[in-house]
Write an enzyme that holds these catalytic residues in place. Sequence first.
Site, PDB file in Angstrom:
ATOM      1  N   ARG A   1      23.128 -36.220   2.307  1.00 33.92           N
ATOM      2  CA  ARG A   1      21.866 -36.862   1.949  1.00 33.92           C
ATOM      3  C   ARG A   1      22.095 -38.362   1.842  1.00 33.92           C
ATOM      4  NH1 ARG A   1      20.057 -32.910   3.489  1.00 33.92           N
ATOM      5  NH2 ARG A   1      18.554 -31.455   2.550  1.00 33.92           N
TER       6      ARG A   1
ATOM      7  N   ASP B   1      24.630 -39.678   9.327  1.00 33.32           N
ATOM      8  CA  ASP B   1      23.561 -38.867   9.910  1.00 33.32           C
ATOM      9  C   ASP B   1      22.331 -38.884   9.014  1.00 33.32           C
ATOM     10  OD1 ASP B   1      22.516 -37.006  11.893  1.00 33.32           O
ATOM     11  OD2 ASP B   1      22.659 -35.482  10.310  1.00 33.32           O
TER      12      ASP B   1
ATOM     13  N   GLU C   1      15.121 -42.796   4.860  1.00 37.86           N
ATOM     14  CA  GLU C   1      14.835 -42.261   6.194  1.00 37.86           C
ATOM     15  C   GLU C   1      13.431 -41.691   6.337  1.00 37.86           C
ATOM     16  OE1 GLU C   1      16.473 -37.756   6.482  1.00 37.86           O
ATOM     17  OE2 GLU C   1      18.027 -39.240   6.141  1.00 37.86           O
TER      18      GLU C   1
ATOM     19  N   HIS D   1      19.608 -37.559  11.325  1.00 39.30           N
ATOM     20  CA  HIS D   1      19.580 -36.320  10.551  1.00 39.30           C
ATOM     21  C   HIS D   1      19.583 -35.094  11.472  1.00 39.30           C
ATOM     22  CE1 HIS D   1      18.345 -34.870   6.286  1.00 39.30           C
ATOM     23  NE2 HIS D   1      19.023 -33.927   6.911  1.00 39.30           N
TER      24      HIS D   1
END
Length: 336
Positions: free
Chosen positions: A233, A257, A262, A294
């Site tokens: 996260r 990622d 985001e 992600h």
Amino acid sequence: MEILAFGVQSDEKPLIEKGFAGHHDVRCLDVFLNEDTAPIAAGYEAISTSVNATLNNHVLQSLAAGGTQLIAQRSTGFNNIDLEVAERLGLTVARVSSYSPYSVAEFAWTLAMAVNRRIVRASNRTRDFDFRLDGLLGRDLRGRTAGVLGTGKIGAAFTRIAHGFGMNLLGWDVAENPECVALGMRYVDKDRLLAEADLISLHVPLLPATEHLVDAAALRAMKDDAILVNSSRGGLIDTKALVAELRAGRFTGVGLDVYEAEAGLFFLDKSLEVVDDDTLARLVTFPNVLVTSHQAYYTADAVGEIVDATVRNVLDYCAGRRSENVLVPAEAPPTS
């Protein structure tokens, strides 16, 4: 009953439609659930949401007013849901408590190897027929130390791969994982792990206690030539502090990622827009940083398991059953 699914990717849609076939109808939308799109759910008793959905007080109030009673989130994380409000409104909230840990663990290693061996830079060069090796020097990972923050299912899968590389293993968690200990992992405090690890990978959930787990002090404690990977996260890392360390020329590579801001960016095409997030804009300019959107979980295997669990959550709700996936247990609906 017809299910309304928000934030469905094109690759995901046929899997969702196939999963619900023979059980319930499903309407898939590519828009994400937020304050602007919540009114679309009016009249739907059950909805399914993606990891980047916004389920704050305003959205939950809107959903409840429109007749929604079940929220089935297609992810393990639920930090985007105000569970206290959901419970107060009498909503049932379920998640996917687990899916293929290999999808995320393997992708975390993909990021680590990509930044270590400068794969993106090398690929961009060869597209221009530039075959020089200058600036592409990596290093062997065998004999070096991997630090794993969080050794649950995903962290353990990451550890097994690290063991296969022949790395020394350091772990940090609230409880030791016997499987990791059997591989030779030594559990140490966070400060020691940060100071000794050559490669650090994050595999803990985002909770109030773990927000900015890797803050400015933690980043300063890391080796100058360390590799940092986050496929869990975004809020686990203080991104502004990370940018400051990168500006100082630190770290061999950083693979991300996830990103703490985001929502409203990831999973969307912003290529023709001006992105006003200065932190992200600066982050992606560093040559030793690789940011992906992600996608660590995004394999056919993992998405298939996520869809199967989501379908089970809806069927359990309709039957008045409770499972480990239920986060907020509302009154069971009448079965008919």
